[in-house]
Scaffold this motif. Structure first.
Motif, mmCIF file in Angstrom:
data_model
loop_
_atom_site.group_PDB
_atom_site.id
_atom_site.type_symbol
_atom_site.label_atom_id
_atom_site.label_comp_id
_atom_site.label_asym_id
_atom_site.label_seq_id
_atom_site.Cartn_x
_atom_site.Cartn_y
_atom_site.Cartn_z
ATOM 1 N N TRP A 49 1.021 -1.404 0.129
ATOM 2 C CA TRP A 49 0.348 -0.002 -0.141
ATOM 3 C C TRP A 49 1.124 1.314 -0.232
ATOM 4 O O TRP A 49 0.552 2.249 -0.551
ATOM 5 N N TRP A 106 -7.520 -2.925 -5.733
ATOM 6 C CA TRP A 106 -6.370 -1.896 -5.835
ATOM 7 C C TRP A 106 -6.825 -1.500 -7.005
ATOM 8 O O TRP A 106 -7.479 -0.192 -7.071
ATOM 9 N N PRO A 111 -7.570 0.933 -1.830
ATOM 10 C CA PRO A 111 -7.050 -0.046 -0.712
ATOM 11 C C PRO A 111 -6.482 -0.553 0.526
ATOM 12 O O PRO A 111 -6.411 -1.110 1.003
#
Length: 220
Positions: A49, A106, A111
């Motif tokens: 991330w 994503w 995310p």
């Protein structure tokens, strides 16, 4: 991109090396080595991330991990991921859940929900097992499984900390977001308590992620 991938690979290698060392030096502490892998690997999603790793990379890594853990179910490829005193596909489900969450969230640019789902399982289940086995004196039965109240309480607290931290960080401080975090933690705890054969490694991360996502959409 190459440096980002190298950093993640180095982290994963260190986690596996440490866990393998613990598993082989202290076979009696096999559960500890498994939780080192469980927690260490799960936290990779934070790196993914932070470093904005593309979805295809995360999904590919999860696919490879799924194959390795599935093979380890029949052959002791890695002592640190072998199940302790039971046959379970839990580690395989864990890898699959990470791949599914990255593949879904994503591309949406969300995310945080994938990270939430994985970390609830990573820290909630990981700490619940360790704390429950160490301090759990009073237990209860669920579908023939023995669970400890201490372990379940640890799961609830860890899930609440993870879900509230991520949701409040991303969506801001408000009562609706705080209540969503609490509800996610309670549901995750229930899913962990009532799951058999390691399926909680699939139901807890997927349930936590998708429920948090759905509730955020409803509250908007």
């Amino acid at each position: 991109m190459e440096y980002k991938l190298l950093g993640i690979l180095v982290w994963l290698a260190l986690v596996i090396l440490v866990a393998e060392r613990v598993a082989r030096v202290s076979p009696a502490d096999r559960e500890i080595s498994r939780k080192i892998v469980h927690i260490g690997v799960g936290n990779v999603i934070l790196l993914a991330w932070w470093l904005e790793i593309p979805a295809w990379v995360g999904v590919s890594a999860a696919f490879v991990a799924s194959i390795v853990t599935l093979v380890s179910y029949w052959y002791p490829v890695l002592a640190s991921v072998s199940e302790v005193g039971r046959k379970s596909l839990g580690t395989f489900f864990y890898s699959v859940s990470i791949g599914i969450l990255i593949a879904y969230f994503w591309p949406l640019g969300l995310p945080a929900h994938a990270v939430l789902g994985v970390l609830v399982m990573t820290w909630g289940d990981g700490l619940a097992a360790l704390v429950g086995q160490r301090f759990g004196r009073q237990g209860y039965q669920v579908w023939g499984m023995t669970k400890s109240w201490v372990g379940t309480g640890t799961m609830a607290i860890a899930s609440l900390v993870v879900s509230s931290t991520i949701l409040l960080w991303v969506y801001g401080l408000s009562w609706p977001i705080a209540m969503i975090a609490l509800l996610v933690a309670l549901i995750a705890t229930g899913l962990e308590a009532f799951s058999k054969f390691g399926i909680d490694n699939l139901t807890v991360p997927l349930g936590s992620a998708f429920i948090s996502f759905a509730l955020i959409q409803l509250s908007a």
